[in-house]
Design a protein around this motif. Structure first.
Motif, PDB file in Angstrom:
ATOM      1  N   SER A   3      59.511  18.537  41.496  1.00 39.46           N
ATOM      2  CA  SER A   3      59.144  17.202  40.926  1.00 39.46           C
ATOM      3  C   SER A   3      59.051  17.286  39.235  1.00 39.46           C
ATOM      4  O   SER A   3      58.940  16.376  38.613  1.00 39.46           O
ATOM      5  CB  SER A   3      57.806  16.677  41.475  1.00 39.46           C
ATOM      6  N   GLY A  34      57.492  11.967  38.318  1.00 39.82           N
ATOM      7  CA  GLY A  34      58.755  12.543  38.936  1.00 39.82           C
ATOM      8  C   GLY A  34      59.808  12.564  37.836  1.00 39.82           C
ATOM      9  O   GLY A  34      61.112  12.739  38.222  1.00 39.82           O
ATOM     10  N   ALA A  75      62.102  15.413  37.710  1.00 42.15           N
ATOM     11  CA  ALA A  75      62.540  15.877  39.032  1.00 42.15           C
ATOM     12  C   ALA A  75      63.931  16.471  38.811  1.00 42.15           C
ATOM     13  O   ALA A  75      64.955  15.946  38.419  1.00 42.15           O
ATOM     14  CB  ALA A  75      62.434  14.887  40.274  1.00 42.15           C
TER      15      ALA A  75
END
Lengths: 365, 365
Positions: free
Chosen positions: A199, A324, A327
């Motif tokens: 993430s 995130g 990510a």
């Protein structure tokens, strides 16, 4: 472990003497008669303690301990249930405090089962002599973190130990939350071809703690990434409930999390070393301290094993969430080398990423 | 509690210095800038810590902490949820160990909400250097106690702190269980006329710990009454779900339990001192140690406030259960002196039974 324990108090004020002569610890702990820091490190020694001491003693499904949280049935509901004790030093650090950790750590353990944390219990073990104002600041941070994570502190307990027999403040939190229907996150569901997503950047929490504890400066202040991941996980599950496993790489870092998944799933894991996001400040600090970022604890990151057909959509949803935004795909599950994690290095080579034995950074959470 | 905390690490290896100059603790803690043993004693200081520090920090219904367990709703089920940390010294004592306490204490907190414990979490904080064999014996005792109580250890955690910063083994357990339909145990339900029943003799656990810790002998060995009360409570609720409140008189003893109920219910409580069962060995030990048995901790007893019309039947059912064989009526709730507990003495006089301030017997559980 069925020997007789005779407790006798020979010396007033002393704990009774235990006759444990007949007791032998199952291998491989046998070579190590006493607890070392590594038994709390989230690596091989921690796992052995569970496998050889706690699991046989508790029986039942206690091996569920090896997961971040247990999923249990009660009153027709599927609940995630988890606990962690927090012994971090110092109590306050850049980006957080033991109070933030005590909320986010347990909330995240529940999130790794797909559950949004609903209620927390909170037990303080205070050392006689600690300033009440410090206790209040920690409680304040804990309450603020709980409100931010949308979880209610429902019950608590406070014990005090004599000065010199504790260390300021220890906190335990346990948490419960509902696991949504159709969600079944377990390493056993991982299959070759699954895409491994991180993430965000790794190694930040551990380095933040070490820098303040050791009085080190790296030019830039590194702040802990401590955060509650329940919302991010909800976002991911909204794409598909069919994620295979989630893990927050705390003690033992990304290396320990990936190894636990590889062993439990019986698949191999390949990581592209260059794809693993490590902020320059963390990389520099690790170089100075002789640490490998793969083994440094995180407190606001997760790693996900996602079926290939959903990977792109999950990644997109993660990037749309503040926690995130960075990510990225870092590797995949493979048929080769089952139970083992290997990293393809930037130079094209391959190295094995082992489960750490003990504790690289003690008392990090 | 909205002051600024500045954390700076001036000395490598030291915890950061907190600037708390602007922070003032709300009265009555203001006079006491540091934690004392009494803050963990289950008396007035403990209550103040919750009321002035924890409850304002957590917000919400956190005052539920003042009960033995919180009752929360999750997935359509009513759950009891509770936590306790265990710091007893010594780890093993006549009649039990920290492992037994860690199960029975939390199971009993749930039972006081009418819930049969279903699952426990278990967090160990180990001190570096403690013998693994001792850890294993404690885990063994904990597992055995859990099986006896019919509760499953579902999840756990282990942390290790450096030698000199802990005290062998601390344990936290949290527990969850279902509250049966129609059961609503709260001090607020107590009304004048309720009959007060004790499930048996008081003062046993505390004296057992003190005798072994201080190397005292009283002619007879006094064994802790540590036991899980879930079955006894089920037996009582089978007579009628309409019990008003249950409390297990642990830290602070019967006196603290009765005072908490009197204050929360706004009724008075009258105890017939001669009716309170105190074993001769406990009475003798208390005389020698200068303790009042009313303030000594119990770990396998409960006190119940029962509507008068059900009292006889509940008492009979209790006496038919091994853990209630010596159950007896010890007093009643009254309209007079609301919020206050008084004892009618054997000589016909009356004395006020105060909430203890702090800790009569430290580290008893």
């Amino acid at each position: 472990m069925n020997t007789t324990v005779t407790a006798t108090a020979d010396v007033p004020g002393e704990a009774p003497v235990l006759d444990l002569t007949a007791w032998t610890c199952p291998a491989p702990l046998r070579d190590q008669p006493r607890v070392v820091m590594g038994h709390g490190g989230g690596g091989a020694l921690s796992a052995e303690l569970v496998q050889h001491v706690f699991a046989p003693a508790y029986g039942g499904d206690a091996l569920a301990q090896l997961a971040d949280s247990a999923v249990v049935s009660l009153g027709g509901a599927r609940l995630a249930f988890s606990t962690d004790s927090y012994v971090v030093r110092p109590l306050f650090f850049p980006g957080g405090s033991i109070g933030d950790l005590a909320v986010n750590g347990t909330v995240n353990d529940l999130a790794m089962s797909g559950a949004r944390a609903a209620y927390l219990s909170c037990g303080f073990i205070l050392e006689e002599g600690v300033e009440l104002s410090v206790v209040a600041r920690v409680a304040d941070a804990l309450g603020t973190a709980a409100r931010r994570a949308g979880v209610e502190v429902a019950t608590g307990d406070t014990k005090v130990v004599d000065a010199g027999h504790g260390d300021g403040i220890f906190i335990n939190t346990a948490g419960i939350g509902l696991v949504p229907a159709g969600v079944d996150l377990r390493p056993q569901r991982v299959v070759p071809g699954d895409v491994v997503i991180s993430s965000g950047a790794i190694g930040v929490h551990g380095v933040a703690i070490m820098s303040v504890r050791e009085g080190l400066e790296f030019g830039v202040e590194i702040e802990s990434d401590c955060a509650a991941l329940g919302g991010l996980v909800e976002t991911m599950l909204a794409v598909t409930p069919d994620l295979h496993v989630l893990r927050d790489p705390t003690r033992g870092g990304l290396a320990a999390a990936l190894n636990e998944i590889a062993v439990a799933s019986g698949t191999g894991v390949v990581i592209q070393e260059r794809s693993v996001p490590v902020p320059p400040a963390v990389a520099n600090a690790c170089a100075v301290l002789g640490l490998d970022p793969m083994y440094v604890a995180n407190e606001g990151k997760l790693v996900a094993f996602v079926p290939r057909e959903h990977a792109e959509a999950v990644l997109e949803a993660m990037r749309a969430h503040p926690l995130g935004a960075e990510a990225t795909v870092i590797g995949e599950a493979v048929e080769a080398h089952p139970g083992m994690v290997v990293a393809r290095t930037g130079l094209g080579g391959t190295r094995v990423v082992d489960l750490p034995i003990g504790e690289q950074l003690p008392r990090i959470c």
